[in-house]
Design an enzyme around this catalytic site. Structure first.
Site, PDB file in Angstrom:
ATOM      1  N   ARG A 203      14.922  34.515 -79.548  1.00  0.00           N
ATOM      2  CA  ARG A 203      15.702  35.553 -78.859  1.00  0.00           C
ATOM      3  C   ARG A 203      14.880  36.815 -78.636  1.00  0.00           C
ATOM      4  O   ARG A 203      14.989  37.453 -77.592  1.00  0.00           O
ATOM      5  CB  ARG A 203      16.990  35.855 -79.642  1.00  0.00           C
ATOM      6  CG  ARG A 203      18.013  34.770 -79.443  1.00  0.00           C
ATOM      7  CD  ARG A 203      19.293  34.931 -80.231  1.00  0.00           C
ATOM      8  NE  ARG A 203      20.206  33.850 -79.836  1.00  0.00           N
ATOM      9  CZ  ARG A 203      21.403  33.637 -80.352  1.00  0.00           C
ATOM     10  NH1 ARG A 203      21.863  34.424 -81.308  1.00  0.00           N
ATOM     11  NH2 ARG A 203      22.139  32.631 -79.920  1.00  0.00           N
TER      12      ARG A 203
ATOM     13  N   TYR B 112      19.509  31.690 -71.259  1.00  0.00           N
ATOM     14  CA  TYR B 112      19.081  30.785 -72.345  1.00  0.00           C
ATOM     15  C   TYR B 112      18.905  31.490 -73.688  1.00  0.00           C
ATOM     16  O   TYR B 112      18.958  32.691 -73.773  1.00  0.00           O
ATOM     17  CB  TYR B 112      17.909  29.899 -71.940  1.00  0.00           C
ATOM     18  CG  TYR B 112      16.564  30.477 -71.548  1.00  0.00           C
ATOM     19  CD1 TYR B 112      16.185  31.772 -71.808  1.00  0.00           C
ATOM     20  CD2 TYR B 112      15.642  29.639 -70.908  1.00  0.00           C
ATOM     21  CE1 TYR B 112      14.934  32.231 -71.452  1.00  0.00           C
ATOM     22  CE2 TYR B 112      14.389  30.087 -70.544  1.00  0.00           C
ATOM     23  CZ  TYR B 112      14.032  31.394 -70.827  1.00  0.00           C
ATOM     24  OH  TYR B 112      12.799  31.830 -70.478  1.00  0.00           O
ATOM     25  N   GLU B 113      18.792  30.674 -74.725  1.00  0.00           N
ATOM     26  CA  GLU B 113      18.812  31.170 -76.123  1.00  0.00           C
ATOM     27  C   GLU B 113      20.100  31.925 -76.433  1.00  0.00           C
ATOM     28  O   GLU B 113      20.083  32.909 -77.170  1.00  0.00           O
ATOM     29  CB  GLU B 113      17.605  32.075 -76.411  1.00  0.00           C
ATOM     30  CG  GLU B 113      16.255  31.467 -76.165  1.00  0.00           C
ATOM     31  CD  GLU B 113      16.025  30.174 -76.936  1.00  0.00           C
ATOM     32  OE1 GLU B 113      16.707  29.938 -77.938  1.00  0.00           O
ATOM     33  OE2 GLU B 113      15.170  29.397 -76.492  1.00  0.00           O
ATOM     34  N   GLY B 114      21.203  31.455 -75.898  1.00  0.00           N
ATOM     35  CA  GLY B 114      22.487  32.134 -76.086  1.00  0.00           C
ATOM     36  C   GLY B 114      22.714  33.096 -74.940  1.00  0.00           C
ATOM     37  O   GLY B 114      21.956  34.061 -74.787  1.00  0.00           O
TER      38      GLY B 114
END
Lengths: 596, 596
Positions: B295, B439-441
């Site tokens: 993140r 992406y990555e949450g």
């Protein structure tokens, strides 16, 4: 594959209930425009755009246009769709009956344009450009030229373009180099290169009528030496039949971020025969007729793309299950709830919805001003409408395309990773939406148009009338308790706008960079106030319907709630815009150019 | 073709002057990290990224990756560039020396990552994912597994991936279906489909080490039944040599909006042999090690792309002539002035610049917290740093990617129509930038992580420490007259953030949707305050240098002016965010789901 459903009910709400379009029978020709006729046209437009144009949108983007030795082939299906469009008589819907048009209101024309752009932006640009060229000829060309070109343009048999940009010259049209040399027969030979010409070459029509800015041999330098010419791709014989090929060739089509199905052309003019439109060296005036029309059309693109993006984001959010509602599981039969239960997904959807419904009202309201400008029997009424139209054109162009792009990105975001994948179609919407902030004058140019031309024009007459329009509404509603939740914040934001206007007047004189540095934020502040005024009016309309016991409780309740969202979540942005305007040029201009 | 110049001087300013990285000798191993070493690494990184990686960026986007019967071929030049990267020892720069790493600070690793992403995002993702996988194995794997895989991953000989998403399962990993069946030899057989696997298959390395979330046969339902496995593409013999092909195949690569040079794969696992990492059913914990690291890497992408976009927009704005300055012609030898004279172009460039320099400070400050977390001898100091890192990870991920995308769009806008054309490269930056918000949450998930996990954790310890950090700075500067222009607005915005925090605590209890509806705005409010604090600190540093008679007057004056821009033009947004938070869930949640 994404889908599209024309927002007919909401268009009806704005046209019939908010604007009472068909009730404006004092406007010439409006007595024939009945509610039934409007509804029938909206229904037919929905059919064409949903069933014919939208299915070609994603494949058209994938395939793009093909350049082949100067010819351009549009994506599969476009020719057939264009024939349906043309045979349906759509091209001439709002055009002058003198040349075969149906003389319908511009307001209605904008409603249909919204559908066309939402369904298939790249396709809609071909007839859209014809419409702009038609208007310019209508207003500025001689009868001979009108009679030669307009009937076939109004019918859609031929298309049109506008040719401004050159490699060295975009915003600053004074730098144009294309030359026009007078010939003994009264025509001109044009030579030069035009770039970024949308729909500049294609296979949808047998002829393409280019309107071209160029410079006469003895023209003054700069912007005062620009003339407008009509240059047909195929020369037209006196009997109206097509003659030989003119000296204009498509050298290349651009590879670009989006709108792949519309050919963006480099056009080489090599002794191409053209005819002067209007007066020599007064081409900018004629071009602005076209441009103002086009700017409203571009504003509409911001709304249209946000609408289709919203529909697909909402459908996904209702279908895709992921996680549980914060308030507890909603659908215990499934392993997760649809993501529309999540407040952050709602926040995104409501933001787009409030944008769409608010800007639809704004776009159609500007359409009504255009209709009043052309058709009202009273000169003062025409002038007021023209003032409002002129003031709102840059505001709508910039705000609707900036925020339409943001809205489209929010819609993509609702799909998570799938939004980034081509097959879902959302990323095409974003790529297409991006151009509207640039063409027909970048949004920075719009902001300068607003503060540099529109505000000071006629001693500030337009903006004073605008303030009165909003203030009068607030004053009229001051004793209506249920309107206070809307009129109170509207009044506050109007004051902020007036404060910003005063600031610009005082500090822009001293240093014009103070005005330039605040222009963008000033424009956004004005857009927010305008939308606040329209949302308050829509809330009032909805309240009246609910009080009268409408059968459409849900529709009007949702309208009222969306109004509340606008006032709670969007309008508060005005404070930031005011602070930015009042911070002036210093923070913006402090660095030397070579520090960048 | 766009160009890229690594912002070495600004990185040095943050690393040496703002953070005093090399002065933190109490951190284990930092005594070897001298200013000269840092500068040498930055210079080498600049060379690699400017000369090797950036020239492959636009061609890599055009060409994309090729899928051929399960194999993936990366764009031309990527293999050679990867070899240079690997042979230069870059992969293991910050990794544990036990497995061949050089043990350099994370802070320095982030600086180099910024350069790599800016120069070539698609390329940078391949080693970036290896780094994330390396960290997860380092923390959670057994020594056997570490010894088997880490040396080759740290050297860059092999690469790594993370496999979370499945067609039915993105954010909600509890919905994972991939099965892992225990075998008699202690290994597992994995079967299932993973999608959106970045760098999931390629030709840069001989082996790819997949970290895969899957479910044991007897696993509890939902998120508590997820385990993490290591699944190599090529099985590895006990002597470290490569064995046969494992049962994982790339079924397809996705067509997507951007990052075309990075292969986004659908991976089919069919009885693929894997080994458990960490405890059974505790896979989420291990995955979060990887995810938090990732993140911050994604946050950096928002800054990196804005930096390269800014550089190219600035170059264009200084070169392109169009129109005249509002204050009168600047370059009378030319027919028009460079567009950088126009305040609205400056507004855009300054907005990006303030974002870049501010978020660079934020990113590297989080890097320092990561270093302290790992290397400080004092447990309390480690805990405080970890608290700050945990709090700031969602803030940085969401804010830097949202605003980095906006900044990249502003940069494109500076080029007008040329920004929309592929050959200028700006539209690629925008398309690439768009994925980082997802992406990555998704950024919505980041906001929920902040208010749902990070704020309440340990009774609000992190956020209290954060408030103290900012308040202590304001208090310390309260008698410094030249700092008032920064500390006064910072104090006001800190109060707004505290007010928003109180509001969320009070109203989120009553109805969690109140918290959810305000999460995004709360996160942005916190980001703005954090950047305000860092900008105030940078202004102080610049003031000190100027007062001490630095020879770099221009650099520090520009820093100070950019700080002023931040406080005048960006920080005022906090008012809107507070208003939105305090408007609560009602406007957002009022409509029924089927009204959308």
């Amino acid at each position: 594959m994404p889908s599209y459903k024309a927002p007919v009910r909401d268009l009806q709400f704005v046209i019939h209930e908010l604007l009472s379009l068909t009730g404006q029978t004092e406007l010439t020709g409006f007595d024939e425009v009945t509610p039934d006729l409007v509804d029938a046209i909206l229904a037919e437009g929905a059919k064409l755009t949903e069933e014919v144009l939208h299915p070609l949108n994603l494949p058209g983007d994938e395939e793009g246009c093909h350049w082949d030795n100067g010819n351009v082939i549009t994506p599969k299906g476009f020719k057939d769709a264009y024939k349906l469009y043309k045979d349906g008589g759509w091209q001439g819907m709002t055009s002058n009956p003198d040349h075969g048009g149906q003389g319908m209101p511009q307001t209605l024309g904008l409603a249909i344009s919204e559908m066309m752009i939402a369904a298939n932006w790249g396709f809609a640009m071909y007839p859209g450009l014809t419409k702009g060229a038609t208007e310019a000829l209508e207003v500025h060309a001689s009868d001979d030229i009108k009679n030669k070109y307009l009937p076939n343009m109004v019918s859609g048999e031929w298309s049109g373009t506008m040719n401004l940009t050159e490699p060295q010259c975009g915003t600053d049209l004074g730098l144009i180099r294309t030359k026009a040399v007078p010939q003994s027969d009264g025509s001109y030979k044009l030579t030069g290169t035009k770039i970024f010409i949308s729909a500049g070459e294609h296979d949808l029509t047998d002829n393409i009528i280019h309107l071209v800015l160029a410079r006469l041999p003895d023209a003054p330098e700069g912007i005062k030496g620009i003339s407008l010419f009509v240059v047909p791709k195929m020369l037209v014989n006196d009997d109206g039949s097509l003659g030989g090929r003119n000296g204009v060739q498509c050298a290349r089509i651009e590879e670009k971020m989006g709108i792949h199905s519309n050919a963006t052309c480099v056009l080489n003019y090599d002794d191409a025969q053209g005819w002067l439109i209007g007066e020599a060296n007064k081409g900018m005036r004629a071009m602005f007729t076209m441009m103002n029309e086009a700017r409203l059309g571009v504003a509409l693109q911001g709304l249209a793309i946000a609408e289709v993006a919203y529909q697909n984001a909402a459908a996904y959010a209702k279908d895709r299950i992921q996680g549980r509602a914060l308030t507890g599981p909603q659908d215990t039969a499934k392993p997760a709830d649809p993501i529309i239960v999540h407040p952050d997904v709602r926040r995104m959807l409501m933001t787009i919805r409030a944008f769409n419904e608010g800007t639809r009202a704004l776009a159609l309201w500007t359409g009504l001003q255009a209709d009043i400008t052309r058709r009202h029997p009273d000169a003062a009424a025409r002038q007021t409408a023209l003032d409002m139209l002129s003031l709102m054109t840059p505001v709508a162009k910039s705000y609707l395309t900036d925020k339409g792009f943001e809205a489209t990105n929010l819609a993509l975001q609702c799909l998570g990773g799938h939004g980034y994948i081509r097959e879902w179609g959302m990323e095409q919407f974003v790529r297409d939406a991006r151009i509207a902030m640039i063409y027909e004058g970048t949004n920075g140019v719009q902001a300068m148009d607003l503060i540099g031309r529109k505000l000071p024009a006629d001693g500030g007459r337009s903006v004073r009338a605008y303030f009165a329009l909003v203030q009068d509404f607030i004053t009229a509603e001051k004793d209506t308790a249920e309107m206070t939740e809307f009129t109170a914040p509207l009044g506050k934001s109007l004051q902020q706008l007036q404060q910003a206007t005063m600031w610009l007047m005082q500090h822009g004189m001293k240093n014009p960079d103070n005005a330039g540095a605040g222009a963008h934020d000033y424009l956004n502040l004005m857009a927010l106030v305008t939308l606040g005024w329209l949302w308050a009016r829509m809330a009032k309309t909805a309240q009246a319907q609910l009080a009268a016991g409408t059968s459409e409780t849900e529709f009007y309740t949702n309208k009222l709630q969306t109004a509340r969202f606008y006032f709670a979540r969007v309008l508060p942005e005005t404070a930031t815009h005011l602070a930015r305007v009042e911070s002036g040029a210093d923070p913006v201009m402090a660095l030397a150019a070579d520090a960048f």
